[in-house]
Design an enzyme around this catalytic site. Structure first.
Site, PDB file in Angstrom:
ATOM      1  N   ASP A 162       1.009  -1.141   0.103  1.00 59.12           N
ATOM      2  CA  ASP A 162       0.063   0.105   0.146  1.00 59.12           C
ATOM      3  C   ASP A 162       0.738   1.577   0.238  1.00 59.12           C
ATOM      4  O   ASP A 162       1.877   1.188   0.374  1.00 59.12           O
ATOM      5  CB  ASP A 162      -1.018  -0.202   1.232  1.00 59.12           C
ATOM      6  N   ASP A 201       0.259   5.122   1.501  1.00 62.18           N
ATOM      7  CA  ASP A 201      -0.292   6.600   2.066  1.00 62.18           C
ATOM      8  C   ASP A 201      -0.135   5.116   3.647  1.00 62.18           C
ATOM      9  O   ASP A 201      -1.029   4.048   3.486  1.00 62.18           O
ATOM     10  CB  ASP A 201      -1.254   6.736   1.472  1.00 62.18           C
ATOM     11  N   LYS A 248     -10.272  -1.074  -3.186  1.00 62.27           N
ATOM     12  CA  LYS A 248     -10.203  -1.469  -1.816  1.00 62.27           C
ATOM     13  C   LYS A 248     -11.598  -1.730  -0.858  1.00 62.27           C
ATOM     14  O   LYS A 248     -12.346   0.741  -0.668  1.00 62.27           O
ATOM     15  CB  LYS A 248      -9.458  -1.278  -0.890  1.00 62.27           C
ATOM     16  N   ASP A 296      -1.714  -0.959   6.324  1.00 61.29           N
ATOM     17  CA  ASP A 296      -2.096   0.203   7.623  1.00 61.29           C
ATOM     18  C   ASP A 296      -3.332   0.224   7.996  1.00 61.29           C
ATOM     19  O   ASP A 296      -3.951   0.956   8.683  1.00 61.29           O
ATOM     20  CB  ASP A 296      -0.975   1.099   7.692  1.00 61.29           C
ATOM     21  N   THR A 307      -2.520   1.438  -4.858  1.00 61.63           N
ATOM     22  CA  THR A 307      -3.550   2.563  -3.467  1.00 61.63           C
ATOM     23  C   THR A 307      -4.448   2.785  -4.039  1.00 61.63           C
ATOM     24  O   THR A 307      -4.630   2.587  -5.166  1.00 61.63           O
ATOM     25  CB  THR A 307      -1.997   3.288  -3.909  1.00 61.63           C
ATOM     26  N   SER A 308      -4.923   3.369  -3.506  1.00 63.51           N
ATOM     27  CA  SER A 308      -6.680   3.543  -3.222  1.00 63.51           C
ATOM     28  C   SER A 308      -6.956   5.024  -3.802  1.00 63.51           C
ATOM     29  O   SER A 308      -7.537   5.187  -4.129  1.00 63.51           O
ATOM     30  CB  SER A 308      -7.042   3.585  -2.448  1.00 63.51           C
TER      31      SER A 308
END
Length: 213
Positions: A13, A15, A141, A166, A110-111
């Site tokens: 991931d 961030d 996600k 995370d 990543t989102s």
């Protein structure tokens, strides 16, 4: 044998995992919440790990589809403009260096959208060879689509991948993909990490390769 210390690929991931952007993320959601009449604390409690449209729709269920798109775009604008304290997370640079040194494939999933992901990674001085953003998938996600796409692109069985996250949505995506999971922030996973340097140690030790330190 399937083992988190001996994966075929590592999927990270961005961030909060690879890039410390907590301050920028919080400031952006606080500014957006004030503008859209939402409790900033509620916005922060719901934002982490989800794509902006998902969070905007949850926080403002009264908005129609076009308004949600506009609201998410506005939130991203706040994030595009705030990169002042974006840095690598603890151990991130060492982990990526070790992955390259031992020849273990890796990718970032990543989102964030393309523009934001590339801006934050550049601000942190990180250059992944493979980057998958919300623009590469139909569902973000906790849907596993991003991680399944990354595994397919790397030519690796998802079950042989270690997903490093995370957030609960991210970990749920990793589990749904059939991957092994590693977590930060004390979240439940196959292995819980204090930082990415710990993961570097685990991967190096499992291969019995001197790390050169």
């Amino acid at each position: 044998m399937r083992s988190y210390s001996n994966p075929e690929a590592v999927l990270l991931d961005m961030d909060g995992t690879l890039v410390d952007s907590d301050g920028a993320v919080e400031r952006a959601w606080q500014s957006w919440a004030i503008e859209y009449g939402v409790d900033p604390a509620l916005a922060l409690a719901n934002a982490h790990g989800h794509p902006a449209p998902t969070t905007a729709a949850k926080l403002r269920p009264d908005l129609d589809e076009d308004q949600i798109v506009a609201a998410a775009a506005r939130q991203l604008t706040f994030q595009y403009e705030d990169l002042s304290d974006v840095v690598p997370t603890a151990g991130a640079e060492r982990l990526l260096s070790e992955l390259d040194r031992i020849g273990l494939p890796w990718a970032v999933v990543t989102s964030a959208d393309d523009r934001l992901a590339k801006a934050r990674l550049a601000a942190a001085g990180l250059s992944p060879a493979l980057l998958f953003t919300i623009e590469d998938v139909e569902r973000g996600k906790p849907d596993p689509e991003g991680y399944l796409l990354a595994a397919k692109t790397l030519g690796v069985d998802p079950a042989g991948c270690l997903v490093v996250e995370d957030s609960e949505p991210g970990l749920a995506a990793g589990r749904a993909a059939g991957a092994m999971t590693a977590s930060l922030r004390g979240l439940d996973a196959d292995v819980e990490l204090t930082d990415l340097g710990q993961l570097a140690d685990l991967l190096v030790e499992s291969r019995q390769v001197p790390d050169g330190r």
